[in-house]
Design a protein around this motif. Structure first.
Motif, PDB file in Angstrom:
ATOM      1  N   PHE A 234      10.207 -52.390  41.223  1.00 37.22           N
ATOM      2  CA  PHE A 234      11.496 -51.833  40.804  1.00 37.22           C
ATOM      3  C   PHE A 234      12.631 -52.765  41.132  1.00 37.22           C
ATOM      4  O   PHE A 234      13.480 -53.072  40.333  1.00 37.22           O
ATOM      5  N   LEU A 235      12.609 -53.152  42.409  1.00 33.45           N
ATOM      6  CA  LEU A 235      13.753 -53.903  42.899  1.00 33.45           C
ATOM      7  C   LEU A 235      13.856 -55.240  42.188  1.00 33.45           C
ATOM      8  O   LEU A 235      14.959 -55.721  41.952  1.00 33.45           O
ATOM      9  N   SER A 236      12.721 -55.808  41.793  1.00 32.27           N
ATOM     10  CA  SER A 236      12.838 -57.079  41.076  1.00 32.27           C
ATOM     11  C   SER A 236      13.364 -56.832  39.664  1.00 32.27           C
ATOM     12  O   SER A 236      14.059 -57.668  39.106  1.00 32.27           O
TER      13      SER A 236
ATOM     14  N   GLN B 235      18.098 -57.120  35.983  1.00 27.69           N
ATOM     15  CA  GLN B 235      19.211 -56.365  35.383  1.00 27.69           C
ATOM     16  C   GLN B 235      20.548 -56.946  35.820  1.00 27.69           C
ATOM     17  O   GLN B 235      21.453 -57.143  35.017  1.00 27.69           O
ATOM     18  N   ASN B 236      20.640 -57.205  37.118  1.00 24.11           N
ATOM     19  CA  ASN B 236      21.910 -57.713  37.625  1.00 24.11           C
ATOM     20  C   ASN B 236      22.218 -59.089  37.073  1.00 24.11           C
ATOM     21  O   ASN B 236      23.365 -59.387  36.734  1.00 24.11           O
ATOM     22  N   ALA B 237      21.192 -59.909  36.961  1.00 28.88           N
ATOM     23  CA  ALA B 237      21.419 -61.247  36.412  1.00 28.88           C
ATOM     24  C   ALA B 237      21.913 -61.131  34.973  1.00 28.88           C
ATOM     25  O   ALA B 237      22.878 -61.784  34.573  1.00 28.88           O
ATOM     26  N   THR B 238      21.285 -60.244  34.209  1.00 28.26           N
ATOM     27  CA  THR B 238      21.686 -60.041  32.815  1.00 28.26           C
ATOM     28  C   THR B 238      23.130 -59.574  32.772  1.00 28.26           C
ATOM     29  O   THR B 238      23.941 -60.043  31.968  1.00 28.26           O
ATOM     30  N   ARG B 239      23.430 -58.642  33.662  1.00 27.48           N
ATOM     31  CA  ARG B 239      24.762 -58.060  33.687  1.00 27.48           C
ATOM     32  C   ARG B 239      25.809 -59.125  33.994  1.00 27.48           C
ATOM     33  O   ARG B 239      26.826 -59.232  33.325  1.00 27.48           O
ATOM     34  N   TYR B 240      25.513 -59.977  34.994  1.00 25.22           N
ATOM     35  CA  TYR B 240      26.499 -60.999  35.325  1.00 25.22           C
ATOM     36  C   TYR B 240      26.654 -61.996  34.193  1.00 25.22           C
ATOM     37  O   TYR B 240      27.749 -62.481  33.920  1.00 25.22           O
ATOM     38  N   MET B 241      25.556 -62.259  33.498  1.00 26.14           N
ATOM     39  CA  MET B 241      25.643 -63.189  32.392  1.00 26.14           C
ATOM     40  C   MET B 241      26.511 -62.616  31.271  1.00 26.14           C
ATOM     41  O   MET B 241      27.383 -63.299  30.739  1.00 26.14           O
ATOM     42  N   MET B 242      26.278 -61.352  30.960  1.00 28.61           N
ATOM     43  CA  MET B 242      27.075 -60.709  29.908  1.00 28.61           C
ATOM     44  C   MET B 242      28.551 -60.757  30.269  1.00 28.61           C
ATOM     45  O   MET B 242      29.410 -61.090  29.453  1.00 28.61           O
ATOM     46  N   ILE B 243      28.811 -60.423  31.527  1.00 29.41           N
ATOM     47  CA  ILE B 243      30.205 -60.371  31.954  1.00 29.41           C
ATOM     48  C   ILE B 243      30.815 -61.763  31.929  1.00 29.41           C
ATOM     49  O   ILE B 243      31.952 -61.953  31.491  1.00 29.41           O
ATOM     50  N   ALA B 244      30.037 -62.754  32.354  1.00 28.24           N
ATOM     51  CA  ALA B 244      30.556 -64.118  32.348  1.00 28.24           C
ATOM     52  C   ALA B 244      30.920 -64.524  30.923  1.00 28.24           C
ATOM     53  O   ALA B 244      31.986 -65.089  30.681  1.00 28.24           O
ATOM     54  N   VAL B 245      30.047 -64.186  29.974  1.00 24.76           N
ATOM     55  CA  VAL B 245      30.309 -64.557  28.580  1.00 24.76           C
ATOM     56  C   VAL B 245      31.597 -63.889  28.099  1.00 24.76           C
ATOM     57  O   VAL B 245      32.477 -64.537  27.520  1.00 24.76           O
ATOM     58  N   ILE B 246      31.728 -62.608  28.391  1.00 26.37           N
ATOM     59  CA  ILE B 246      32.925 -61.885  27.954  1.00 26.37           C
ATOM     60  C   ILE B 246      34.177 -62.514  28.552  1.00 26.37           C
ATOM     61  O   ILE B 246      35.172 -62.757  27.865  1.00 26.37           O
ATOM     62  N   LEU B 247      34.108 -62.823  29.846  1.00 24.20           N
ATOM     63  CA  LEU B 247      35.287 -63.391  30.501  1.00 24.20           C
ATOM     64  C   LEU B 247      35.610 -64.771  29.949  1.00 24.20           C
ATOM     65  O   LEU B 247      36.775 -65.118  29.767  1.00 24.20           O
ATOM     66  N   ILE B 248      34.569 -65.537  29.673  1.00 20.18           N
ATOM     67  CA  ILE B 248      34.824 -66.875  29.139  1.00 20.18           C
ATOM     68  C   ILE B 248      35.496 -66.764  27.771  1.00 20.18           C
ATOM     69  O   ILE B 248      36.451 -67.478  27.474  1.00 20.18           O
ATOM     70  N   VAL B 249      35.011 -65.826  26.970  1.00 22.92           N
ATOM     71  CA  VAL B 249      35.613 -65.644  25.649  1.00 22.92           C
ATOM     72  C   VAL B 249      37.076 -65.229  25.788  1.00 22.92           C
ATOM     73  O   VAL B 249      37.968 -65.805  25.156  1.00 22.92           O
ATOM     74  N   ALA B 250      37.323 -64.252  26.671  1.00 22.59           N
ATOM     75  CA  ALA B 250      38.702 -63.803  26.878  1.00 22.59           C
ATOM     76  C   ALA B 250      39.548 -64.951  27.413  1.00 22.59           C
ATOM     77  O   ALA B 250      40.685 -65.160  26.977  1.00 22.59           O
ATOM     78  N   GLY B 251      38.980 -65.727  28.330  1.00 22.63           N
ATOM     79  CA  GLY B 251      39.701 -66.859  28.911  1.00 22.63           C
ATOM     80  C   GLY B 251      40.060 -67.882  27.848  1.00 22.63           C
ATOM     81  O   GLY B 251      41.192 -68.369  27.796  1.00 22.63           O
ATOM     82  N   PHE B 252      39.128 -68.158  26.966  1.00 21.23           N
ATOM     83  CA  PHE B 252      39.406 -69.112  25.896  1.00 21.23           C
ATOM     84  C   PHE B 252      40.504 -68.597  24.982  1.00 21.23           C
ATOM     85  O   PHE B 252      41.324 -69.371  24.492  1.00 21.23           O
TER      86      PHE B 252
END
Ligand SMILES: Nc1ncnc2c1ncn2[C@@H]1O[C@H](COP(=O)(O)OP(=O)(O)OP(=O)(O)O)[C@@H](O)[C@H]1O
Ligand SMILES: [Mg+2]
Lengths: 416, 221
Positions: A271-273, A278-295
């Motif tokens: 489960f924990l893995s 999940q968390n890695a995916t989540r951070y990646m999604m968020i990073a992409v969104i922020l990068i787009v907004a930043g651009f």
């Protein structure tokens, strides 16, 4: 420079709005995604911790080998040769010194409670069908101190098991498979012995399929008796004060005992893995969104700085310094970031409220009824910090470029 | 007190072209000086150099005895803010803010917007813009914009006013008006005015005239 920065933003309403939308979208997505994932994970972890012991001490299952019996046969012989060597499991795995463990657990301040188990594989038969499961023999009063199973009882009370007398508390899925009901009697055997009748005095539903579908709790004595091994226990369930500590306690005890010890996070490593992924995916999604907004911010401010070359020249000729020119544009990014972050937080919060009303069932762990959303303040703080950091960074580069412009080049360029 | 131009040379481009070929003169404070010469003779270049906006390749500019290109950034900006006013041919106003706010921009740096509100209004009224305080620059005519730009240059009552063809884009009536305003700055609070112009009539109204020819001073009157 606030005055002028705000005027700039207001004068470019449409651009401002679009940039803002980008940041709002980013912050909203952050809140919703984080709230969803951590809500889900927290819920599962709470359930895990509620329904299972934090630490379990198991009897080691020893295998019989060619040499297991050497000492019993030929005390001085160096070699024993078998025509057909013995193998397989030893007949019974048991905790060798339970009293020693009890003393140790009692004196450990990190331990809240412990409960000895005798666990065995069972078959429940009914007509021609048989369902396999696990009979966990417990002292119900000790067991309820180790897990919160009492809170998950659908019918009866966990302590109705009593101290013997062939009474059991059964998971609802298991009972369904058997086709029996609360109050009825079911036949349980360990696969070797004759089936014995047990009365179902309670039904629980934890929401976790593996538990609800296979667990049968009975009296410790009854379980031992069915197996023909009185006074033997093969498992001790332990509840600790700090669940994060469990791992280290297990490590500790492993050093100095013969038994196999597992903490809850080791038991549920699968489960924990999944959570980690999940968390890695989540951070990646968020990073992409922020990068787009930043651009978005970067692009628009870059354009604005270029359009405003003459303004910058004029401001410089009035004696405004590099730092003031930088702050003129940085403030715009900051305002966009802060306003966007707060609106995004509000939107995200509203969407979370809505998501919570969505029914949600099934999945490998059973239904929780509704989606669980986390409203942890840390998520909101992160959203704010990330949006503001991202927009300040995105506006810093154009702002610095603006600060570097020399008035003369621009005035001259204007005259051409 | 004065503006001292000594042996100023300016080279542009690669290969280098010498646009100013060693210029020296002195302008005493309180003067109204006009700078004239053919197109391309280096008038604008000299004005920018004199007014701290563009460093000379060689030579120095001393204002009030201080070499302006040796001032620290901080002092230079303070100097521009307190003691200098600029009027450009293209009278650029900030398009997002009203006329009155444009005039008050230099006072924003020192945080004195409130104190200067009345003087700014008086100045605009004096320039015939009494009912246009709250207009945006694009809602004004070219002549009106130029007057706002001059008001902005004058709001801090600078000791030095630099103007590059302030009348260049205006009709004769508006040109006269701008001249009157510049002369009044010179007479009312003693600003030293340096003005580049092509118009011989306006040049003649100055207290001194400097003539440029091919990057050299060809005459002073
Ligand atoms: N940045 C530059 N790079 C190269 N040459 C330049 C540059 N700026 C000015 N020049 C040249 O220097 C000369 C003087 O220019 P300046 O603008 O000072 O003339 P001016 O006397 O103001 O002319 P006008 O009356 O047309 O405004 C011109 O030949 C011009 O082409
Ligand atoms: Mg010129």
């Amino acid at each position: 420079m606030w005055f002028l920065a705000i005027r700039h933003l207001v004068a470019r309403k449409r651009q401002t709005l679009f940039t803002l939308l980008g940041i709002i979208f980013g912050a909203t997505a952050f809140i919703v995604i984080s709230g969803f994932f951590s809500g889900f994970q927290n819920f599962l972890i709470t359930q895990l911790l509620d329904n299972d012991a934090h630490l379990k001490i198991f009897a080691k299952e020893d295998l019989v080998t060619e040499h297991s019996l050497d000492q019993y046969f030929f005390k001085d012989a160096e070699h024993v040769f078998w025509i057909s060597p013995p193998g397989g499991k030893k007949d019974l795995a048991s905790i060798t010194d339970p009293q020693g463990w009890y003393r140790r657990l009692k004196s450990d301040p990190r331990v809240i409670a412990y409960s000895p188990h005798f666990t065995s594989q069972i078959l429940v038969t009914r007509a021609k069908a048989s369902v396999s499961g696990r009979l966990i023999g417990v002292d119900p009063h000790l067991q309820t101190k180790v897990t919160n199973i009492e809170n998950y009882m659908e019918m009866g009370r966990f302590t109705d098991i009593g101290s013997g007398g062939n009474r059991v508390v059964v998971g609802d899925d298991f009972l369904g498979k058997v086709g029996a009901h609360y109050g009825e009697t079911i036949l349980i055997s360990n696969g070797i012995s004759q089936p014995k009748p047990f009365k179902v005095v309670g039904v629980f539903h934890t929401g976790m399929k593996p538990i609800d579908g296979s667990s049968v709790y009975g009296g410790l004595v009854d379980a031992q008796k069915m197996n023909g091994t009185p006074d033997v226990i093969n498992e001790i369930a332990v509840r600790v004060t700090d669940t994060d500590e469990a791992k280290f306690m297990a490590e500790d005890w492993r050093q100095s005992s013969h038994e196999k010890i597992e903490s809850w996070d080791e038991t549920n490593a699968n489960f924990l893995s999944v959570f980690k992924i999940q968390n890695a995916t989540r951070y990646m999604m968020i990073a992409v969104i922020l990068i787009v907004a930043g651009f978005g911010i970067y692009n628009i401010l870059n354009m604005v700085v270029n359009q405003k070359r003459k303004d910058i020249a004029i401001l410089r000729s009035m004696g405004f310094e590099t730092s003031e020119i930088i702050s003129l544009f940085l403030i715009q990014g900051l305002i966009l970031g802060i306003v966007g972050a707060f609106s995004g937080m509000v939107f995200g919060f509203l969407i979370c409220l809505y998501l919570e009303t969505i029914r949600f069932g099934g999945g490998p762990l059973g239904g929780a009824g509704f989606l669980r959303i986390s409203y942890a303040p840390v998520i909101y703080i992160q959203a704010l910090v990330l949006s503001v950091a991202c927009s300040s960074f995105a506006s810093f580069l154009p702002a610095r470029a603006a600060g570097r412009m020399q008035p003369i080049e621009i005035i001259r360029a204007g005259a051409d | 007190m004065s503006i001292e131009v000594s042996n100023v040379k300016k080279l542009f481009g690669n290969p280098a072209v010498e646009v100013l070929k060693g210029i020296s003169f002195k302008i005493d404070n309180g003067k109204f000086v006009s700078l004239t010469g053919k197109s391309g003779s280096g008038k604008s270049t000299l004005l920018y150099i004199m007014s701290s906006l563009d460093a000379p390749t060689e030579g120095s500019i001393k204002i009030d005895g201080e070499d302006v290109y040796k001032l620290s950034q901080k002092d230079l900006h303070q100097f521009r803010n307190r003691k200098m006013g600029f009027v450009f041919q293209f009278h650029y106003l900030l398009p997002e803010i009203t006329c009155l706010e444009n005039v008050l921009m230099p006072t924003m740096k020192t945080g004195q917007m409130k104190e200067y509100e009345k003087p700014a209004k008086d100045l605009l009224a004096l320039f015939g813009l009494k009912d246009k305080f709250d207009r945006l620059p694009r809602q004004l005519s070219g002549g009106e914009q130029q007057r706002v730009a001059i008001a902005r240059a004058m709001i801090m009552r600078p000791k030095y006013l630099f103007a590059d063809e302030p009348t260049g884009n205006l009709d004769s009536a508006n040109g006269e008006l701008v001249m009157k305003i510049l002369k009044s700055a010179n007479s009312s609070f003693g600003a030293t005015v340096v003005m580049v112009t092509h118009d011989p009539d306006f040049a003649a109204q100055a207290t001194s005239q400097v003539f440029l020819l091919d990057g050299k001073v060809s005459g002073i009157r």
